[in-house]
Design an enzyme around this catalytic site. Structure first.
Site, PDB file in Angstrom:
ATOM      1  N   ASP A  75       9.561   2.602   1.564  1.00 49.93           N
ATOM      2  CA  ASP A  75       8.395   3.356   2.009  1.00 49.93           C
ATOM      3  C   ASP A  75       8.284   3.179   3.520  1.00 49.93           C
ATOM      4  O   ASP A  75       7.852   2.145   4.013  1.00 49.93           O
ATOM      5  CB  ASP A  75       7.152   2.821   1.294  1.00 49.93           C
ATOM      6  CG  ASP A  75       5.861   3.527   1.694  1.00 49.93           C
ATOM      7  OD1 ASP A  75       5.802   4.063   2.817  1.00 49.93           O
ATOM      8  OD2 ASP A  75       4.903   3.509   0.902  1.00 49.93           O
ATOM      9  N   LYS A 109       3.028  10.312   8.069  1.00 49.60           N
ATOM     10  CA  LYS A 109       2.350   9.851   9.281  1.00 49.60           C
ATOM     11  C   LYS A 109       2.950  10.417  10.559  1.00 49.60           C
ATOM     12  O   LYS A 109       2.709  11.561  10.910  1.00 49.60           O
ATOM     13  CB  LYS A 109       2.275   8.328   9.292  1.00 49.60           C
ATOM     14  CG  LYS A 109       1.237   7.776   8.281  1.00 49.60           C
ATOM     15  CD  LYS A 109       0.990   6.320   8.484  1.00 49.60           C
ATOM     16  CE  LYS A 109      -0.047   5.770   7.499  1.00 49.60           C
ATOM     17  NZ  LYS A 109      -1.412   6.249   7.743  1.00 49.60           N
ATOM     18  N   PHE A 156       0.868  -1.180   0.000  1.00 49.47           N
ATOM     19  CA  PHE A 156       0.000   0.000   0.000  1.00 49.47           C
ATOM     20  C   PHE A 156       0.901   1.225   0.000  1.00 49.47           C
ATOM     21  O   PHE A 156       1.631   1.468   0.963  1.00 49.47           O
ATOM     22  CB  PHE A 156      -0.929   0.028   1.219  1.00 49.47           C
ATOM     23  CG  PHE A 156      -1.877   1.201   1.195  1.00 49.47           C
ATOM     24  CD1 PHE A 156      -3.138   1.073   0.622  1.00 49.47           C
ATOM     25  CD2 PHE A 156      -1.513   2.416   1.726  1.00 49.47           C
ATOM     26  CE1 PHE A 156      -4.014   2.159   0.578  1.00 49.47           C
ATOM     27  CE2 PHE A 156      -2.380   3.508   1.691  1.00 49.47           C
ATOM     28  CZ  PHE A 156      -3.627   3.375   1.116  1.00 49.47           C
TER      29      PHE A 156
END
Length: 393
Positions: free
Chosen positions: A220, A249, A135
């Site tokens: 990532d 985040k 994702f």
């Protein structure tokens, strides 16, 4: 006083329904706890999906935002600011990036990955290798690298020449990476796939193959970075240095910010003036917030706290729990014979916020400040939560 039910009704009448119906309407938070508009308190074991690294209302973050808002919130990319320069220097230092490395600030993880995709195109190649279960975001470029068909297929055709391989399958990776490959994108731990860690040997093989074929290795770290696993960045446990890393985040502790970190001058200068940009990225407010997050993690020894408290989830022995996995404070509880959405609902009724990340697994990503007593309280309540979910209609 407006109730949660009333606000959810108004939500349904005004919002584009991409998120379905929210579970509750939250009003405030303090530390690891949040309170809804009806006055019920919950232990937040998700922290905004690994975003609120310092929990809610942390004084260091609040004061940094207030101080910077009084000075300047936004200045555009025609200019720069001291917080942006200091944050770039800090990230390069934490990443142990060599001379010539650089940082591009964005507003989200998806935007950071979009920048990484454009970076990879500057190699003169277009082929990207990503992992099944990955994702990387929902913007159309990042979406092309996101494996779940239900996310991708309604918006195809997406960017072409993306090839998915099974994580951990060395032969498949060797077959996929060749002299046509621009980049390999890897999450060290696949959060949305159910908190599944990519083997260290596999990450090292990806580094070897990308070196051999002149491709970029992009890690990532959007969900795993900024201390979430007990290291500043999860990939460092494998002893590899990537060509690029994406962050978001937890970096801003709740203030939107993303970053692309490039390693070495050859990679950094693939993108030149005018080839990429952003209006809001790197604004002084977001950078000041991120600096406060990094300072607090370091000052309060939160990496040690992550390792110590996270160890409570190493081996949960309960009826209905098949296994636990993950690292630090990014964990999954794999269930046996009980649907994860039912357990999530029962946990919320009991005052705990968790996430049914797959039909059979709960994801926990609490604030990095969580205590052993707080997490232990959830584990003490878990048998009753599982029993409630088991008997739910």
């Amino acid at each position: 006083m407006t109730t949660g039910a009333e606000l959810l009704g108004r939500y349904a009448e005004t919002m584009v329904p991409v998120f379905g119906t929210p579970q509750i309407v939250l009003a405030s938070g303090h530390g690891c706890w949040v309170t809804d508009v009806d006055g019920k308190r919950y232990l937040d074991l998700l922290s905004g999906i690994a975003v609120n690294a310092l929990g809610h209302g942390h004084p260091a973050l609040v004061q940094a935002v207030i101080k910077q808002a009084e000075a300047a919130i936004h200045i555009s990319n025609f200019f720069t600011s001291e917080p942006a320069v200091r944050l770039a220097e800090r990230l390069l230092g934490l990443a142990a990036a060599p001379a010539g490395s650089g940082v591009f600030f964005a507003n989200s993880g998806a935007e950071a990955n979009e920048a990484a995709i454009k970076l990879s195109r500057r190699t003169g190649r277009s082929r990207i290798v990503a992992l099944e279960g990955s994702f990387h975001g929902r913007t159309t470029g990042a979406l092309a690298l996101t494996h779940k068909a239900a996310y991708r297929e309604p918006f195809e055709p997406l960017i072409p020449d993306v090839h998915f391989v099974p994580p951990g399958d060395a032969a498949a990776l060797r077959a996929a990476v060749d002299d046509r490959t621009a980049a390999v994108f890897i999450e060290p731990i696949q959060g949305e796939a159910g908190v599944r860690e990519v083997p260290a040997d596999y990450l090292r093989l990806a580094r070897e193959l990308t070196h051999e074929h002149g491709a970029l290795l992009v890690v990532d770290e959007i969900q795993t970075g900024i201390g979430r696993t007990g290291d500043w960045f999860a990939h460092t446990a494998a002893g590899v240095q990537p060509d690029a890393m994406t962050l978001a985040k937890g970096l801003g502790g709740g203030v939107p910010i993303g970053a692309l970190v490039t390693y070495g001058a050859d990679t950094t200068h693939l993108l030149t003036a005018g080839q990429h940009g952003t209006t809001f990225g790197g604004n002084p407010l977001a950078c000041a917030a991120a600096l406060a997050v990094l300072d607090t993690i370091e000052r309060d020894h939160l990496l040690d706290n992550v390792a110590r408290v996270g160890a409570l989830l190493d081996d949960v022995q309960l009826a209905g729990v098949a296994a636990t996995r993950g690292r630090g404070l990014l964990r999954a509880i794999e269930l046996s014979g009980i649907p994860a959405p039912s357990v999530m609902d029962a946990a919320r009724e009991a005052g705990f916020i968790v996430n049914a990340v797959t039909p059979t697994a709960l994801r926990l990503a609490p604030p990095l400040i969580i205590t052993e007593d707080e997490l232990g309280g959830f584990l003490t309540a878990l048998p009753a939560i599982l029993e409630s979910a088991r008997s739910a209609p």
